[in-house]
Design an enzyme around this catalytic site. Structure first.
Site, PDB file in Angstrom:
ATOM      1  N   SER A 109       0.820  -1.218   0.000  1.00  0.00           N
ATOM      2  CA  SER A 109       0.000   0.000   0.000  1.00  0.00           C
ATOM      3  C   SER A 109       0.855   1.269   0.000  1.00  0.00           C
ATOM      4  CB  SER A 109      -0.941   0.016   1.212  1.00  0.00           C
ATOM      5  OG  SER A 109      -0.199  -0.082   2.406  1.00  0.00           O
ATOM      6  N   TYR A 137      11.542   1.752  -1.799  1.00  0.00           N
ATOM      7  CA  TYR A 137      10.783   0.491  -1.879  1.00  0.00           C
ATOM      8  C   TYR A 137       9.523   0.705  -2.723  1.00  0.00           C
ATOM      9  CZ  TYR A 137       7.953  -3.456  -0.155  1.00  0.00           C
ATOM     10  OH  TYR A 137       7.169  -4.564  -0.050  1.00  0.00           O
TER      11      TYR A 137
HETATM   12  O1  GFB Z   1       4.963  -1.266  10.353  1.00  0.00           O
HETATM   13  P1  GFB Z   1       5.855  -0.100  10.177  1.00  0.00           P
HETATM   14  O2  GFB Z   1       7.313  -0.319  10.449  1.00  0.00           O
HETATM   15  O3  GFB Z   1       5.751   0.455   8.719  1.00  0.00           O
HETATM   16  O4  GFB Z   1       5.383   1.088  11.164  1.00  0.00           O
HETATM   17  P2  GFB Z   1       4.880   1.506   7.856  1.00  0.00           P
HETATM   18  C1  GFB Z   1       4.068   1.498  11.254  1.00  0.00           C
HETATM   19  C2  GFB Z   1       3.920   2.556  12.341  1.00  0.00           C
HETATM   20  O5  GFB Z   1       4.155   1.939  13.622  1.00  0.00           O
HETATM   21  C3  GFB Z   1       4.901   3.737  12.259  1.00  0.00           C
HETATM   22  C4  GFB Z   1       5.041   2.738  14.378  1.00  0.00           C
HETATM   23  O6  GFB Z   1       4.209   4.914  12.615  1.00  0.00           O
HETATM   24  C5  GFB Z   1       5.933   3.381  13.320  1.00  0.00           C
HETATM   25  O7  GFB Z   1       6.604   4.523  13.855  1.00  0.00           O
HETATM   26  N1  GFB Z   1       5.744   1.894  15.360  1.00  0.00           N
HETATM   27  C6  GFB Z   1       5.570   1.964  16.702  1.00  0.00           C
HETATM   28  C7  GFB Z   1       6.662   0.946  15.114  1.00  0.00           C
HETATM   29  N2  GFB Z   1       6.389   1.124  17.330  1.00  0.00           N
HETATM   30  C8  GFB Z   1       7.078   0.459  16.369  1.00  0.00           C
HETATM   31  C9  GFB Z   1       8.079  -0.543  16.415  1.00  0.00           C
HETATM   32  O8  GFB Z   1       8.515  -1.002  17.465  1.00  0.00           O
HETATM   33  N3  GFB Z   1       8.548  -1.004  15.218  1.00  0.00           N
HETATM   34  C10 GFB Z   1       8.080  -0.509  14.027  1.00  0.00           C
HETATM   35  N4  GFB Z   1       8.560  -1.019  12.891  1.00  0.00           N
HETATM   36  N5  GFB Z   1       7.154   0.467  13.958  1.00  0.00           N
HETATM   37  C11 GFB Z   1       6.030   0.165   6.030  1.00  0.00           C
HETATM   38  C12 GFB Z   1       6.914   0.529   4.871  1.00  0.00           C
HETATM   39  O9  GFB Z   1       5.598   1.371   6.504  1.00  0.00           O
HETATM   40  O10 GFB Z   1       4.899  -0.557   5.678  1.00  0.00           O
HETATM   41  C13 GFB Z   1       7.088  -0.557   3.919  1.00  0.00           C
HETATM   42  O11 GFB Z   1       8.121   1.068   5.349  1.00  0.00           O
HETATM   43  C14 GFB Z   1       5.832  -1.341   3.654  1.00  0.00           C
HETATM   44  O12 GFB Z   1       7.570   0.009   2.740  1.00  0.00           O
HETATM   45  C15 GFB Z   1       5.084  -1.670   4.920  1.00  0.00           C
HETATM   46  O13 GFB Z   1       4.988  -0.642   2.789  1.00  0.00           O
HETATM   47  C16 GFB Z   1       3.763  -2.350   4.676  1.00  0.00           C
HETATM   48  O14 GFB Z   1       3.452   1.081   7.779  1.00  0.00           O
HETATM   49  O15 GFB Z   1       5.102   2.894   8.310  1.00  0.00           O
END
Ligand code: GFB
Length: 327
Positions: A109, A137
């Site tokens: 998405s 990406y």
């Molecule tokens: O799932 P996520 O890493 O990816 O993070 P995106 C989603 C939201 O969760 C962000 C918050 O606002 C992060 O700041 N968050 C809170 C956290 N705590 C955490 C944590 O401990 N770890 C992580 N990872 N996030 C990705 C894209 O975006 O989504 C990719 O970078 C891909 O390209 C994927 O499209 C589906 O939803 O922001």
């Protein structure tokens, strides 16, 4: 797809790929081709082409990709654009040159503009600037969609691209540096619970909205698409519009609500601390999946049930990590 069609699931050990294999098996398919990364490097064009020439798959699910959460995307943009462009270019081209009947390319998405109207319709592709934390990406995935469309127009192939919303489920990545938010929160909350800590740190403000889809539901949607009859499948392939279709759950939650749900499911009663020095990423990306729903698919697993199933699958891995860390 017939029950004995030769089906290649590229990336069969990943979150999406492993769910695809389970879904295909449930539907009675049995003639699979699998290769691990060690057996076949899809970044290598010659090796990829030889594999297709020798094995002659008829249907391909292209779930192999370099994926990661917000921090990984933001920190290693070169790896994300290079690896994904290489993998998808090699697989799509080898599929065409070796007569693959249908190919389903998996995107994300995040291909849609950062500040899209919500819910996001397929038509909004390339109508505005992308979110900076995952631009490389997203651009690789947009190139993959364009490649499917170009091959369809020039060579008469019938390739389709499915855009999942944020996906989660068994077999996810629990490395806190590279994972997506849901596995990260499951791990953080479980470890805090086991250690008797009272706080869990959540990245960002907790305000961004995300839509979460259980991997089995996503896989069922992909198999549903590949099993459509020629006429229904053909409605998704047009000269004038890219061959992409959204696969979403239908509603979203804030990251704060998500974290609270994880705490509830895991029985953690401590508090959440928000680390606003970490990026929020895109404010919202709720997809409009009405085209897919009109074709007869809908998700079955709600978020709380999905988190419970994911945690049950992850618990042995998380316990092993805890034992290793205690040594
Ligand atoms: O799932 P996520 O890493 O990816 O993070 P995106 C989603 C939201 O969760 C962000 C918050 O606002 C992060 O700041 N968050 C809170 C956290 N705590 C955490 C944590 O401990 N770890 C992580 N990872 N996030 C990705 C894209 O975006 O989504 C990719 O970078 C891909 O390209 C994927 O499209 C589906 O939803 O922001």
């Amino acid at each position: 797809m017939k029950k004995d069609s030769r089906i290649y699931v590229a990336g069969h050990l990943g979150l999406a790929g492993s769910a695809l294999v389970r879904s295909l098996e449930r539907c009675g398919f049995r003639n699979f081709l699998f290769r691990t990364q060690a057996e076949l490097d899809l970044k290598n064009a010659a090796a990829t082409d030889s594999f297709f020439a020798e094995q002659r798959p008829e249907h391909v699910f292209l779930a192999a990709a370099k994926v990661g959460g917000i921090h990984a995307n933001n920190t290693y943009p070169a790896d994300f654009i290079r690896n994904n462009l290489q993998i998808q270019t090699n697989v799509i081209d080898a599929a065409y040159r070796n007569g693959v009947k249908r190919l389903l390319f998996l995107g994300s998405s995040c291909i849609y503009p950062r500040d899209c109207p919500q819910p996001i319709r397929e038509e909004y592709l390339m109508t505005g600037p992308l979110e900076a934390t995952n631009r490389s990406y997203a651009l690789a995935k947009i190139a993959g969609i364009e490649m499917c469309w170009s091959y369809n127009r020039q060579y008469g192939t019938r390739y389709l691209a499915a855009m999942p919303t944020n996906m989660y489920g068994p077999g996810d990545n629990y490395n806190l540096e590279t994972s997506h938010v849901l596995p990260a929160l499951i791990r953080k909350v479980y470890e805090a619970h086991c250690a008797g800590r009272r706080e869990v740190v959540v990245w960002g403000t907790g305000a961004p909205l995300r839509e979460f889809l259980f991997s089995n539901d996503f896989a069922d949607a992909c198999v549903h698409l590949m099993m459509l009859d020629n006429q229904a499948y053909g409605t998704l392939l047009s000269e004038s519009f890219p061959p992409l279709i959204n696969v979403g759950y239908g509603s979203d939650v804030t990251i704060r609500e998500l974290a609270e749900t994880v705490c509830r499911v895991l029985g953690f009663e401590g508090s959440l601390v928000f680390d606003a020095s970490k990026p929020d990423g895109t404010p919202r990306k709720l997809m409009d999946s009405s085209r897919l729903r009109a074709l007869g698919w809908q998700p079955k697993i709600d978020l709380e049930t999905g988190i419970r199933l994911t945690f049950e699958a992850a618990k042995p891995i998380l316990d092993r990590n805890l034992v290793a860390a205690a040594r």
